[in-house]
Design an enzyme around this catalytic site. Sequence first.
Site, PDB file in Angstrom:
ATOM      1  N   HIS A  17       6.356  -0.133  -6.231  1.00 18.37           N
ATOM      2  CA  HIS A  17       5.270   0.129  -7.178  1.00 18.37           C
ATOM      3  C   HIS A  17       5.248   1.600  -7.590  1.00 18.37           C
ATOM      4  O   HIS A  17       5.131   1.922  -8.766  1.00 18.37           O
ATOM      5  CB  HIS A  17       3.903  -0.172  -6.542  1.00 18.37           C
ATOM      6  CG  HIS A  17       3.665  -1.609  -6.180  1.00 18.37           C
ATOM      7  ND1 HIS A  17       3.221  -1.992  -4.941  1.00 18.37           N
ATOM      8  CD2 HIS A  17       3.794  -2.747  -6.900  1.00 18.37           C
ATOM      9  CE1 HIS A  17       3.073  -3.310  -4.913  1.00 18.37           C
ATOM     10  NE2 HIS A  17       3.425  -3.786  -6.093  1.00 18.37           N
ATOM     11  N   ARG A  90      11.996  -7.269 -10.802  1.00 18.33           N
ATOM     12  CA  ARG A  90      12.947  -7.204  -9.697  1.00 18.33           C
ATOM     13  C   ARG A  90      14.135  -8.125  -9.949  1.00 18.33           C
ATOM     14  O   ARG A  90      15.248  -7.691 -10.100  1.00 18.33           O
ATOM     15  CB  ARG A  90      12.258  -7.590  -8.383  1.00 18.33           C
ATOM     16  CG  ARG A  90      11.426  -6.471  -7.820  1.00 18.33           C
ATOM     17  CD  ARG A  90      10.427  -6.947  -6.817  1.00 18.33           C
ATOM     18  NE  ARG A  90       9.401  -7.737  -7.477  1.00 18.33           N
ATOM     19  CZ  ARG A  90       8.290  -8.137  -6.907  1.00 18.33           C
ATOM     20  NH1 ARG A  90       8.070  -7.865  -5.645  1.00 18.33           N
ATOM     21  NH2 ARG A  90       7.401  -8.820  -7.580  1.00 18.33           N
ATOM     22  N   SER A 128       4.851  -6.564  -1.635  1.00 17.87           N
ATOM     23  CA  SER A 128       3.731  -6.347  -0.708  1.00 17.87           C
ATOM     24  C   SER A 128       3.735  -7.415   0.383  1.00 17.87           C
ATOM     25  O   SER A 128       3.472  -7.118   1.551  1.00 17.87           O
ATOM     26  CB  SER A 128       2.407  -6.407  -1.467  1.00 17.87           C
ATOM     27  OG  SER A 128       2.351  -5.392  -2.432  1.00 17.87           O
TER      28      SER A 128
HETATM   29  P1  ADP Z   1       1.031  -9.110  -8.498  1.00 15.49           P
HETATM   30  O1  ADP Z   1       0.381  -9.246  -7.156  1.00 15.49           O
HETATM   31  O2  ADP Z   1       0.132  -9.211  -9.673  1.00 15.49           O
HETATM   32  O3  ADP Z   1       2.331  -9.857  -8.626  1.00 15.49           O
HETATM   33  P2  ADP Z   1       2.027  -6.717  -7.485  1.00 15.49           P
HETATM   34  O4  ADP Z   1       0.909  -5.923  -6.949  1.00 15.49           O
HETATM   35  O5  ADP Z   1       2.901  -7.426  -6.523  1.00 15.49           O
HETATM   36  O6  ADP Z   1       1.454  -7.649  -8.583  1.00 15.49           O
HETATM   37  O7  ADP Z   1       2.950  -5.813  -8.380  1.00 15.49           O
HETATM   38  C1  ADP Z   1       2.466  -5.131  -9.494  1.00 15.49           C
HETATM   39  C2  ADP Z   1       3.621  -4.789 -10.418  1.00 15.49           C
HETATM   40  O8  ADP Z   1       4.620  -4.081  -9.712  1.00 15.49           O
HETATM   41  C3  ADP Z   1       4.304  -6.000 -11.005  1.00 15.49           C
HETATM   42  O9  ADP Z   1       4.699  -5.672 -12.324  1.00 15.49           O
HETATM   43  C4  ADP Z   1       5.529  -6.172 -10.162  1.00 15.49           C
HETATM   44  O10 ADP Z   1       6.561  -6.788 -10.873  1.00 15.49           O
HETATM   45  C5  ADP Z   1       5.863  -4.748  -9.851  1.00 15.49           C
HETATM   46  N1  ADP Z   1       6.579  -4.620  -8.607  1.00 15.49           N
HETATM   47  C6  ADP Z   1       6.251  -5.154  -7.419  1.00 15.49           C
HETATM   48  N2  ADP Z   1       7.166  -4.839  -6.479  1.00 15.49           N
HETATM   49  C7  ADP Z   1       8.112  -4.090  -7.108  1.00 15.49           C
HETATM   50  C8  ADP Z   1       9.350  -3.480  -6.697  1.00 15.49           C
HETATM   51  N3  ADP Z   1       9.794  -3.594  -5.447  1.00 15.49           N
HETATM   52  N4  ADP Z   1      10.043  -2.783  -7.623  1.00 15.49           N
HETATM   53  C9  ADP Z   1       9.601  -2.696  -8.892  1.00 15.49           C
HETATM   54  N5  ADP Z   1       8.475  -3.255  -9.352  1.00 15.49           N
HETATM   55  C10 ADP Z   1       7.741  -3.944  -8.467  1.00 15.49           C
END
Ligand code: ADP
Length: 164
Positions: A17, A90, A128
């Site tokens: 993130h 991803r 996460s």
């Molecule tokens: P949600 O719970 O709504 O899926 P997340 O909190 O998991 O959202 O993630 C928020 C944003 O960050 C999303 O656009 C997701 O694709 C991106 N994201 C999550 N993990 C990664 C990662 N490891 N690398 C790049 N982007 C990520």
Amino acid sequence: MKKAICPGSFDPVTLGHVDIIERAADIFDEVTVLVMSNKSKKQSLFTVAERMELIRRSVSKPNVKIDTYDGLLVDYAKQNGAVAIVKGLRAMSDFEYEFQQALTNKSLYPNAETMFLCARGENMFLSSSMVKEVCSLGGDIRPFVPQSIAEDIYNRCKGDKSND
Ligand code: ADP
């Protein structure tokens, strides 16, 4: 001033993130990390307020703001004059859902564009939920989360869950 939103649940924020947020902050004048409360998701580890605080301690760019919203993302974009929604991609497995969301948001609010930034190779597998799973099984999460918040995640994994 070009404003963008990086939305998500961030429960908790990971290095994946942070990478997307900071890259977006290099492109736009102002980036708002928007913590969505996401009532449909199963029990969260951290409350929304805690997640915002963990992001605050993980991102140091001066043009990054942190906010929360429990309504429609495009309504927040409209109210705050954001021109872009920035998401991290991803793998192909992210794509179908993200594409559907982007098309829905575009028809609800044509003035904002969804932009996808490719995850760095080393973050491709990072999520996460993976961090929570490794942590709850006693594994080392330090390679996956900002150093400044690893301790908070360990402590929470050992203790009670949030009531969000
Ligand atoms: P949600 O719970 O709504 O899926 P997340 O909190 O998991 O959202 O993630 C928020 C944003 O960050 C999303 O656009 C997701 O694709 C991106 N994201 C999550 N993990 C990664 C990662 N490891 N690398 C790049 N982007 C990520």
